[in-house]
Design an enzyme around this catalytic site. Structure first.
Site, PDB file in Angstrom:
ATOM      1  N   GLY A 104     -64.604   6.680 -21.097  1.00  0.00           N
ATOM      2  CA  GLY A 104     -65.458   5.958 -22.020  1.00  0.00           C
ATOM      3  C   GLY A 104     -64.635   5.288 -23.111  1.00  0.00           C
ATOM      4  O   GLY A 104     -63.480   4.887 -22.907  1.00  0.00           O
ATOM      5  N   SER A 105     -65.220   5.195 -24.297  1.00  0.00           N
ATOM      6  CA  SER A 105     -64.599   4.429 -25.376  1.00  0.00           C
ATOM      7  C   SER A 105     -63.336   5.061 -25.947  1.00  0.00           C
ATOM      8  O   SER A 105     -62.639   4.412 -26.729  1.00  0.00           O
ATOM      9  CB  SER A 105     -65.614   4.202 -26.501  1.00  0.00           C
ATOM     10  OG  SER A 105     -66.650   3.343 -26.073  1.00  0.00           O
TER      11      SER A 105
END
Length: 498
Positions: free
Chosen positions: A216-217
């Site tokens: 993810g981020s």
């Protein structure tokens, strides 16, 4: 008559030569293969009838020892902390193959190395205890804090010393009790293994370093530091327009921000709010695939981390994005996929250990340390046999790029998505991640990575936390779910630095 005797003599010499050659082939050339063969249990049976060294934490808690047994074997291996360190110690079993440190350091614990067995000429004639004892870098208080903060949620917590690479915590839930598999009752051990092996939550698998997830981020730290390292961005330039979606070249499918938010700005602003649209454009149209792959691999992706535990897996950064379509704009056939990879989605995947090392690299001027769980090895008399020597695994980015991302991550804790990590009196940096799985109803892994140290000083520890996707939790975010866990664990890990 003499001719017959000569022929018999020659025949015996040939037979003796063949026997001698075969003995050397078996005992020397094939010794390692035969000893390691799964069907060869003689070494295990031998070791079960011998003493074995202990395993203790850095703060003195006993994790493994051998006690006298009253059954068919002289010694029984026991694990007082049960599942708390199960994935690290592993188990020493006869019916079930050994794992963890028990497997990695088997000869040392059993005292079977040449160095342990023969320290002087006198050792050829006198029996003595040659076992080796392991002192780990792991701290019981930090490991317990990781367990308690994660609770009954599936996930992992990794805490690493930024300078030395020594791990303070390596926890995954669910874990398992090694005592069950070290049982001398073969049927009981086999039944316990079968139950654990069939459990869909994989309690035998140390997911902290042996399982990959969408990062993810948190992967935006790699994308951002790559842009700075190659001179393509600073914390204040370029400035991306505010947008709620971004459509990469070569597709009509847009990338949106979490919750439909609108965001933009410079790298500092993008990191603070974890802006998908800005980072996707940065990776796809400015950094490009070659540079991003290079930086990811310099952080350790696509290589097996050199940790002193068995069966570690490499994290994966895709390398093939097709042919270039526009060299001036670094546009490739698969630029839409690159845009997704740049924000930690699609087919990029990472272990929690790898992401903790990414945070450590940012905190350590771009240098990623070699990870380790064993601090030192001593013999039964306390003589030092081996110890961890801090070293650099890889230099991910230049110090200036690491410093830029460090400032951006500190800003993210002060006023962005990772405010739940803030600890008074300490400088804390973090990057949250919400790795959406693309299923219906929505589910996501909640991530956070970061570092911390006394205010005004260099960071001392780095951390990675993942709370795995749960159908009942829906789209759980790193800022609300993982960041509070990281804070609780860091507060304990930083006690020696207070």
């Amino acid at each position: 008559m003499n001719a017959r005797i000569r022929r018999l003599g020659v025949g015996l010499v040939v037979c003796f030569g063949a026997l001698f050659a075969m003995l050397n082939y078996v005992q020397v050339l094939r010794a390692d293969d035969l000893n390691a063969h799964p069907g060869n249990s003689r070494a295990l049976v031998r070791d079960f009838d011998q003493p074995r060294g202990s395993i203790v934490t850095r703060d003195g808690f006993l994790l493994a020892q051998s006690t006298s047994s009253d059954d068919q074997y002289e010694f029984q291996r026991i694990y007082p902390e049960r599942d708390l360190f199960g994935h690290v110690t592993g188990h020493f079993g006869l019916e079930v193959q050994s794992s963890g440190l028990e497997r990695q350091y088997n000869d040392v614990l059993a005292g079977a190395t040449i160095e342990q067995q023969f320290t002087s000429f006198r050792d050829l004639f006198v029996e003595r205890d040659t076992t080796g004892n392991l002192t780990l870098s792991l701290r019981h208080d930090v490991q317990a804090a990781a367990r308690d903060a994660l609770g009954g949620r599936r996930g992992s917590v990794v805490v690493v010393d930024v300078q030395t690479g020594e791990l303070l915590a390596l926890w995954s839930f669910p874990s398992y009790d090694p005592n069950l598999l070290a049982d001398h009752d073969d049927e009981a051990a086999a039944a316990a293994f079968a139950a654990l092996d069939e459990n869909p939550d994989k309690p035998l698998l140390a997911k902290s370093y042996r399982e990959r997830f969408f990062p993810g981020s948190t992967f935006k730290v790699v994308t951002g530091s790559s842009a700075v390292d190659f001179g393509l961005a600073t914390l204040s330039d370029p400035d991306f327009p505010r947008a709620s979606s971004y459509t990469p070249p070569g597709t009509s499918r847009s990338i949106t921000n979490f919750g439909g938010a609108t965001c933009g700005g410079d790298l500092l602003a993008l990191t603070r709010v974890s802006c998908n649209t800005g980072f996707a454009e940065l990776g796809a149209e400015i950094v490009g695939p070659d540079r991003l792959v290079q930086t990811a691999e310099q952080y350790g992706f696509n290589s097996t981390p050199p940790i002193d535990l068995p069966d570690a897996v490499e994290s994966v950064m895709p390398t093939d994005f097709g042919a270039p379509l526009d060299s001036e704009r670094v546009i490739f056939e698969d630029t839409p996929r690159l845009a997704q990879v740049s924000i930690g989605q699609n087919d990029v995947s990472a272990t929690p250990l790898q992401m903790a090392l990414v945070a450590a690299g940012v905190a350590n001027q771009g240098k990623v340390p070699v990870p380790s769980v064993v601090h030192e090895v001593v013999d039964s008399d306390g003589k030092l046999l081996d110890e961890h020597e801090p070293s650099v695994w890889t230099e991910a980015v230049q110090p200036g790029a690491a410093e830029a991302m460090r400032q951006a991550m500190i800003e993210t804790v002060q006023s962005g998505t990772a405010t739940a990590m803030a600890i008074p009196g300490f400088d804390v940096g973090g990057k949250t991640g919400t790795a959406q799985l693309g299923v219906d109803p929505p589910q996501s892994h909640a991530w956070v990575i970061g570092f911390a140290g006394p205010e005004g000083e260099e960071p001392s520890v780095a951390i990675a936390v993942i709370v795995e996707a749960d159908p009942a939790a829906g789209n759980q975010t790193g800022g609300t779910v993982a960041a509070p866990i990281a804070r609780a664990v860091l507060e304990v890990a930083l006690r020696d630095d207070a």
